[in-house]
Each structure stands twice: as structure tokens, then as C-alpha cells.
Design an enzyme around this catalytic site. Structure first.
Site, PDB file in Angstrom:
ATOM      1  N   LYS A 238      45.555-151.503  29.259  1.00 32.43           N
ATOM      2  CA  LYS A 238      46.546-152.311  29.969  1.00 32.43           C
ATOM      3  C   LYS A 238      47.963-151.791  29.775  1.00 32.43           C
ATOM      4  CE  LYS A 238      47.772-156.140  32.098  1.00 32.43           C
ATOM      5  NZ  LYS A 238      47.575-155.905  33.525  1.00 32.43           N
TER       6      LYS A 238
ATOM      7  N   HIS B 170      47.228-136.080  60.821  1.00 30.47           N
ATOM      8  CA  HIS B 170      47.759-134.852  60.229  1.00 30.47           C
ATOM      9  C   HIS B 170      46.856-134.325  59.118  1.00 30.47           C
ATOM     10  CE1 HIS B 170      51.368-135.234  62.586  1.00 30.47           C
ATOM     11  NE2 HIS B 170      51.448-136.513  62.209  1.00 30.47           N
TER      12      HIS B 170
ATOM     13  N   LYS C 268      43.671-150.804  43.266  1.00 28.79           N
ATOM     14  CA  LYS C 268      42.862-151.883  42.673  1.00 28.79           C
ATOM     15  C   LYS C 268      41.388-151.525  42.780  1.00 28.79           C
ATOM     16  CE  LYS C 268      45.123-153.449  40.826  1.00 28.79           C
ATOM     17  NZ  LYS C 268      46.525-153.550  40.558  1.00 28.79           N
TER      18      LYS C 268
ATOM     19  N   GLU D 284      48.342-150.128  47.028  1.00 28.09           N
ATOM     20  CA  GLU D 284      47.977-151.049  45.949  1.00 28.09           C
ATOM     21  C   GLU D 284      46.509-151.490  46.106  1.00 28.09           C
ATOM     22  OE1 GLU D 284      49.019-151.703  43.179  1.00 28.09           O
ATOM     23  OE2 GLU D 284      48.150-153.618  42.621  1.00 28.09           O
TER      24      GLU D 284
ATOM     25  N   TRP E  93      42.365-146.527  22.149  1.00 32.07           N
ATOM     26  CA  TRP E  93      42.275-145.858  23.444  1.00 32.07           C
ATOM     27  C   TRP E  93      42.418-144.378  23.121  1.00 32.07           C
ATOM     28  CZ3 TRP E  93      45.418-142.722  26.560  1.00 32.07           C
ATOM     29  CH2 TRP E  93      44.992-142.591  27.891  1.00 32.07           C
TER      30      TRP E  93
ATOM     31  N   CYS F 155      46.373-148.269  22.310  1.00 34.49           N
ATOM     32  CA  CYS F 155      45.795-148.683  21.035  1.00 34.49           C
ATOM     33  C   CYS F 155      46.553-149.917  20.561  1.00 34.49           C
ATOM     34  CB  CYS F 155      45.879-147.647  19.918  1.00 34.49           C
ATOM     35  SG  CYS F 155      45.076-146.090  20.278  1.00 34.49           S
TER      36      CYS F 155
ATOM     37  N   GLU G 126      40.322-148.463  40.474  1.00 31.80           N
ATOM     38  CA  GLU G 126      40.345-148.626  39.022  1.00 31.80           C
ATOM     39  C   GLU G 126      39.247-149.551  38.497  1.00 31.80           C
ATOM     40  OE1 GLU G 126      43.870-150.439  37.190  1.00 31.80           O
ATOM     41  OE2 GLU G 126      44.323-151.361  39.099  1.00 31.80           O
TER      42      GLU G 126
ATOM     43  N   ARG H  79      44.850-153.195  25.138  1.00 32.82           N
ATOM     44  CA  ARG H  79      45.550-151.932  24.868  1.00 32.82           C
ATOM     45  C   ARG H  79      44.598-150.756  24.686  1.00 32.82           C
ATOM     46  NH1 ARG H  79      50.812-152.972  23.371  1.00 32.82           N
ATOM     47  NH2 ARG H  79      50.986-150.911  22.477  1.00 32.82           N
TER      48      ARG H  79
ATOM     49  N   ASN I 250      49.127-146.238  16.436  1.00 33.51           N
ATOM     50  CA  ASN I 250      49.192-146.228  17.892  1.00 33.51           C
ATOM     51  C   ASN I 250      50.257-145.199  18.268  1.00 33.51           C
ATOM     52  OD1 ASN I 250      51.050-148.422  20.068  1.00 33.51           O
ATOM     53  ND2 ASN I 250      49.633-146.843  20.656  1.00 33.51           N
ATOM     54  N   GLY I 251      49.891-144.246  19.128  1.00 33.53           N
ATOM     55  CA  GLY I 251      50.871-143.234  19.539  1.00 33.53           C
ATOM     56  C   GLY I 251      50.259-141.849  19.503  1.00 33.53           C
TER      57      GLY I 251
HETATM   58  C1  F6R Z   1      47.070-151.009  37.732  1.00 36.83           C
HETATM   59  C2  F6R Z   1      47.917-151.159  36.566  1.00 36.83           C
HETATM   60  C3  F6R Z   1      48.742-150.001  36.147  1.00 36.83           C
HETATM   61  C4  F6R Z   1      50.105-150.499  35.647  1.00 36.83           C
HETATM   62  C5  F6R Z   1      50.900-149.323  35.064  1.00 36.83           C
HETATM   63  C6  F6R Z   1      52.292-149.741  34.649  1.00 36.83           C
HETATM   64  O1  F6R Z   1      46.395-152.186  38.013  1.00 36.83           O
HETATM   65  O2  F6R Z   1      47.937-152.185  35.959  1.00 36.83           O
HETATM   66  O3  F6R Z   1      48.888-149.065  37.164  1.00 36.83           O
HETATM   67  O4  F6R Z   1      50.782-151.084  36.710  1.00 36.83           O
HETATM   68  O5  F6R Z   1      50.222-148.802  33.957  1.00 36.83           O
HETATM   69  O6  F6R Z   1      52.250-150.761  33.709  1.00 36.83           O
HETATM   70  P1  F6R Z   1      53.520-151.676  33.431  1.00 36.83           P
HETATM   71  O7  F6R Z   1      53.758-152.488  34.651  1.00 36.83           O
HETATM   72  O8  F6R Z   1      53.150-152.495  32.240  1.00 36.83           O
HETATM   73  O9  F6R Z   1      54.658-150.730  33.153  1.00 36.83           O
END
Ligand code: F6R
Length: 609
Positions: A604, A505, A486, A482, A75, A2, A489, A27, A100-101
Site C-alpha cells: 500500500k 495510431h 485498478k 485509473e 515487502w 515493510c 493490479e 505495507r 524498512n528501507g
Molecule cells: C493504486 C495505488 C497506487 C498508489 C501509489 C501512490 O491503486 O494505490 O498506485 O496510488 O502507490 O500512493 P500514495 O497516494 O500513497 O502516494
């Protein structure tokens, strides 16, 4: 998660708040709302489910005005995304709050407030805050800041919150605990936000609040009190960098723009290591600490965790330093044993991720030699609370899927590996080879960007798939992880990564003509082993797409698509191959028509547990 933003000024603030929300949308974007106190001291509000543009539309239809206000982009944690659950929340027609929280004791407080006669309109935990505030103002006749301080003493959990009250029509009160909050200092105006990014259009001077601070601002007055209710002076920091470029320009999405910014982001990150003026980097404190490092523990979440997993191969193989890597949400709740001389490295793009911060805050005195944060946000809580910091210079990352933050984290880890390797007897020729590989990195990434069309073409075959496997061996296993993250998500295709040797396995049972398999074949010493794993997939009818080194000797066929990668030095290949996987995920999502920059259910910056 948020985002909150607030402003008190001698001018209209609704557009300032809306621009703040646009910049904070990373956010959370389930719903948004704004409340202003009008010039005749009335509370006016709009709230809308959906993204900030829905709120913008509501404001266009029915404009509201005022010199003071609060706004929120959500969020959802407690209660579905709906107008009633959107912030601000109001009590008694006079007080409005954005938060926020997560308030952990909201159930108990809610029962107490219901007994006092308060009615709840939403399913949120936040509504207890606004009713408690109202109760303190009406019944105990406290001033607005006193009422807020009484409220925060009752709250358990994490919060960054701001409140306004029509009885005090130029005051904003705010407080934070375990969620970020900054004050923007203007000339005859003050602003408050979850992130300074939200306010860069109005100021370059910021105060970073400490845990449990409470604040009162009017257009020309600021008072900060600490957890003991003592008035304190908090430092005003001037940001010297230009406001972050927050425009898409010729790109269609921020993710695309950020993928393309990687050569420059890497250059900026790597240039600082050769800057003698940069004391935070390899200055005296870092040098002294590095001399004593015997082991490393990396802690992070999501993509940043994957960066740690890649780095473990480098730190152990090249610097000879034992390295453990753990997800922050696991690390923080585990009884741990670390060997003497262990450096704790936390990795976080935002520097505000709740689990990573809690992991750092939860270590015992003497458990680690020192703490080092790798982060993309200067002045973030993680950076401020760590002994040492290594800043990635990726610039603001807006797309929810992390791209340039990841590759710059990897470049930072390679630089750290070199610095530790020098102390641990890395051969001079190897050191030179890695240094020149790092110099060549931005250009190597540019050469992947030139493969955009080919990767886009390859992406078409995955658009209608529901599941995918990603395979890699050695350092390319976390690269495959990774790639899978990507893809899932932003395209919502279920994707899993496996170490190629693990296939037989269990996961091999999943392989048939409906299960596309993406493999990374960089032509290292594990290539022959990987080729056998690929044959195992082909023998079961699996459709293979391989990101291959020119020396891999792989030939395309009806069941095998090959994307020939440019030749480059081994050490930087994990970074270079990642960029190709980022483009693949981007184009699959684009083909599917999902919201690339704001995928469903995500945000994010994950500032809640
Ligand atoms: C995936 C992504 C998340 C962040 C994770 C940690 O694309 O962006 O998995 O990597 O939420 O976020 P930070 O790096 O800000 O601690």
C-alpha cells in the site's frame, strides 16, 4: 515499504506486536517475523514466509512471551520472500533488528563484515545492520544507543529500524532516515511503529521523529537525539479522532468496504471546505498564496497521479490556470523550468511515498511559489514538510488498490479549482453550478453503488480474458487510465488505457474478438468523436462495453454492452464514473479468486524508491 513495530512494557507484548503487524500488513505481506526477549533474557523468534496469519499460526503452535520485542512484515526488495530473508535478523545470538528501507551501500559493508568474520544467512541488505550493531557492541563496548548511532553513520540509503539486545533486556533503540517512524507513548510503556495506525489500540499519543533522529526507549524512559547527537525534545501529539475502524463488518474485502464508504468520505472531505474553524484549509496562508498562483505543477505516483491528470482539465478549463502533471519518479530526476508563480501540488494518500517525498525535497529554493500537499494522513511526512495542506477525509484506506482516496483527491481538486477560479474571474453562474454539483456528489456516487448487481453481471465476461483496453476522451482519458490500473493490479489482467482518438495510431492493431474494450461515453461535447472511435472497434470484431450517459444515444447489440449511468452534472462525472470502474475491477478480481486486498507483489505504501 515493510512495516515495523516494537514495544517495551511491563506486560506481555507479543499480542500488541501481532496486532500492530495485522494493521501494518498494507505495507507488505511477503513474510513476517517477531522476536521477543524472554523473562530469562533469551532471544526467541518466529519468522514465516507469507502473510501475517502464517506467523500467527506459528505462534499458536509454539507461543513465545516477553515484555519487550520487535516485529516486521516484509515487502521484498533484496532477496526472495523466504524464512531466511524474513526479519528480524539476528547477530551473535544476542542482537535482533527489523528494518524498512534500502541500504544502498550494503555490498561494501557486507564485504567488510565478512572480512571481520561475520557469516551472512540471508540475501537481504538488512543483515549488514545487525552485524554492524553487534560488532560495535562486542568490539567497541559501546552502549546500545551509542552502537546504533555509529551504525547509522555508516548507512547510505533509507531506513526506519528498531533493535533489541539481550544484554540490555528492557531497551529498544530505533532510528529513521527517509522512511517513516513514530513513537507511541503509553503509561509506563513505549511503542515504535512505521505508522501510528499500528498502535492505535494501545495509545493515542505520538511523537513523529525527524530525519536522522535516534531513539532509546525503556518502559519508563525516552531519549531522542538529533543528527548532531544532541538530546532533543520532540512534541507529543494527541490524536483526538476515534481509532480508525479497521473491521470488515458485513463486507467481504476492504476494497469493497472502501468503495462503499465513498459517499461519506466525500461528504467529510467537502464539509471541511465550509468549516471556518479549519485554518489549514483555506486559512490566511492559503488565501494569500492562492492570490499569487499563476500556474500549477502536480507531482504524484500511481492513482494519485491519475487524480492530478483529471484535475488538469478542471484547473485549465474552469480556473484558467495552466497546469502540468508529472510522475514523481520522473520529476525528481529531471532538470526543470517552471514559470514564476507556480504552486507545487503533491498528491499522496499515505503522505509517505518515497518518490513523491523526494520530489518535494528536491525542489530548489525559489523554484516554486509554495508547496501544497493533498494527503489522507495527517502528520504524514509530506504534510509536515509542505507549506500548505489539504486533507482528504477518506478515513484509513486499507485495501492496496486505492479507491476512496482517489475520489476524495478529485473532490479536493475541484474545491481548489473553485478557490482559484474565483480569483481568476470564473463566471458566477458557473461557480454556483460547480458548487451545487459538489453538494450533489455523495448522492450521485450512492446511485452508482446501487448498480452493484449490474456491474457484477457485466464483470463475468472479462473473467477469462488476458488483455483489455480502456478508452476515454478528454477528462475521461485519465479516468480510463485509473480503470485500467485498478483492473490490472487486483485481477492481473493486462489492461491499457488509450485516449480514444489515439486508437488508429497503433493500438487498433490489437483489436479483435479476443480483445474486450471498455469505453466511457459520458455524453459531453466529444461524444460524437468517441462514437466514431467505437465504430472503429466494432468494425474490427472488438467486443465493446460502454459506461454510457442516458443521452449518449447508444443502443445495446450483440457486440455492444451498455451500462447506462445515472444522469448527473458534467463536472462530477469523472468521479462518478470512476466508482463504476472500481466496482468492475473488484468483481473481475473476485470472479478470478485473486487476493483483492493484498494483490501479489504490491504494497500500500511505497516508501522505497
Ligand atoms: C493504486 C495505488 C497506487 C498508489 C501509489 C501512490 O491503486 O494505490 O498506485 O496510488 O502507490 O500512493 P500514495 O497516494 O500513497 O502516494
Amino acid at each position: 515499504m515493510c512495516g515495523i513495530v516494537a514495544a517495551t512494557a511491563s506486560r506481555e507484548v507479543s499480542e500488541i506486536l501481532m496486532e500492530g503487524l495485522r494493521r501494518l500488513e498494507y505495507r507488505g505481506y511477503d513474510s513476517a517475523g517477531i522476536a521477543l526477549i524472554s523473562h530469562n533474557a533469551a532471544l526467541q523468534m518466529h519468522r514465516r514466509p507469507g502473510k501475517v496469519k502464517e506467523l500467527e499460526y506459528a505462534l499458536k503452535q509454539t507461543p513465545i512471551t516477553g515484555f519487550i520485542g520487535i516485529a516486521h512484515t516484509r515487502w521484498a526488495t533484496h532477496g526472495e520472500p523466504s524464512e531466511l530473508n524474513a526479519h528480524p535478523h539476528i547477530s551473535g545470538g544476542r542482537v535482533a533488528v527489523v528494518h524498512n528501507g534500502i541500504i544502498e551501500n550494503h555490498g561494501k559493508l557486507r564485504d567488510e563484515l565478512i572480512e571481520k568474520g561475520y557469516k551472512f544467512d540471508s540475501d537481504t541488505d538488512t543483515e549488514v545492520i545487525v552485524h554492524l550493531l553487534h560488532f560495535n557492541l562486542e568490539t567497541n563496548e559501546k552502549s546500545l544507543p551509542e552502537a546504533l548511532r555509529s551504525v547509522v553513520q555508516r548507512l547510505e540509503g533509507a531506513f526506519a529500524l528498531a533493535a533489541i539486545d539481550i544484554a540490555h533486556p528492557n531497551q529498544i533503540v530505533a532510528s529513521r532516515r527517509d522512511s517513516p517512524l513514530v513513537i507511541g507513548v503509553g503509561i509506563g510503556e513505549y511503542f515504535i511503529a512505521s505508522d501510528q495506525l499500528a498502535l492505535r489500540q494501545v495509545t493515542d499519543r505520538f511523537i513523529y521523529l525527524e530525519e536522522n533522529d535516534t531513539v532509546l526507549v525503556t518502559p519508563d524512559f525516552l531519549e531522542v537525539r538529533n543528527r548532531d547527537d544532541v538530546v532533543v525534545q520532540r512534541k507529543v501529539s494527541q490524536i483526538t479522532s476515534a481509532p480508525e475502524e479497521n473491521m470488515l463488518g458485513s463486507y467481504s474485502h476492504f476494497m469493497q468496504k472502501e468503495i462503499y464508504e465513498q459517499p461519506q468520505a466525500l461528504r467529510s472531505t467537502l464539509n471541511q471546505t465550509s468549516d471556518p474553524e479549519n485554518p489549514s484549509l483555506f486559512g490566511t496562508d492559503t488565501e494569500k498564496t492562492f492570490d499569487k498562483v499563476k500556474a500549477i505543477q502536480v507531482v504524484a505516483c500511481g492513482t494519485s497521479y491519475h487524480a492530478g491528470l483529471v484535475a488538469r482539465y478542471w484547473l485549465e478549463e474552469l480556473a484558467g490556470i495552466p497546469c502540468q502533471v508529472e510522475i514523481a519518479s520522473e520529476f525528481r530526476y529531471r532538470k526543470r523550468v517552471s514559470q514564476p508563480g507556480t504552486l507545487l501540488i503533491t498528491v499522496s494518500q499515505s503522505g509517505e511515498t518515497a518518490d513523491t517525498l523526494a520530489a518535494l525535497r528536491g525542489i530548489s529554493p525559489g523554484e516554486f511559489l509554495a508547496t501544497l500537499a493533498i494527503s489522507n494522513v495527517e502528520n504524514s511526512t509530506l504534510v509536515r514538510e509542505s507549506d500548505l495542506a489539504f486533507m482528504t477525509k477518506a478515513g484509513a484506506e486499507v485495501g492496496v488498490a486505492s479507491t476512496k482516496a482517489f475520489t476524495t483527491q478529485l473532490a479536493s481538486f475541484l474545491s481548489i479549482t473553485l478557490a482559484l477560479g474565483r480569483r481568476n474571474g470564473i463566471p458566477e453562474d458557473k461557480e454556483k453550478e460547480i458548487s451545487s454539483a459538489l453538494d450533489a456528489l455523495p448522492d450521485a456516487v450512492s446511485s452508482i453503488l446501487k448498480m452493484d448487481y449490474q456491474i457484477r453481471h457485466l464483470s463475468a465476461q472479462f473473467t477469462r480474458r488476458n488483455n483489455m483496453l480502456f478508452l476515454g476522451r478528454g477528462v475521461y482519458y485519465p479516468v480510463a487510465m485509473e480503470g485500467a490500473l485498478k483492473l490490472k493490479e487486483i485481477s492481473y489482467i493486462h489492461a491499457e488505457a488509450y485516449a480514444a482518438g489515439e486508437l488508429k495510431h497503433g493500438p487498433l492493431a490489437l483489436v479483435d474478438e479476443d480483445m474486450p474494450v471498455v469505453a466511457i461515453a459520458p455524453g459531453d461535447q466529444l461524444l460524437e468523436k468517441l462514437r466514431s472511435n467505437l465504430e472503429e472497434v466494432r468494425a474490427r470484431g472488438g467486443q465493446l462495453s460502454v459506461f454510457a450517459d442516458p443521452h449518449s444515444g447508444l443502443e445495446p447489440s450483440s457486440d455492444l454492452s451498455i451500462l447506462m449511468m445515472p444522469n448527473c452534472v458534467e463536472y462530477i462525472k469523472p468521479i462518478v464514473y470512476t466508482v463504476a470502474l472500481q466496482l468492475l475491477a473488484y468483481y473481475v478480481a473476485l470472479n478470478k479468486g485473486t487476493d483483492v486486498d493484498k494483490p501479489r507483489n504490491l504494497a500500500k505504501s511505497v516508501t522505497v524508491e
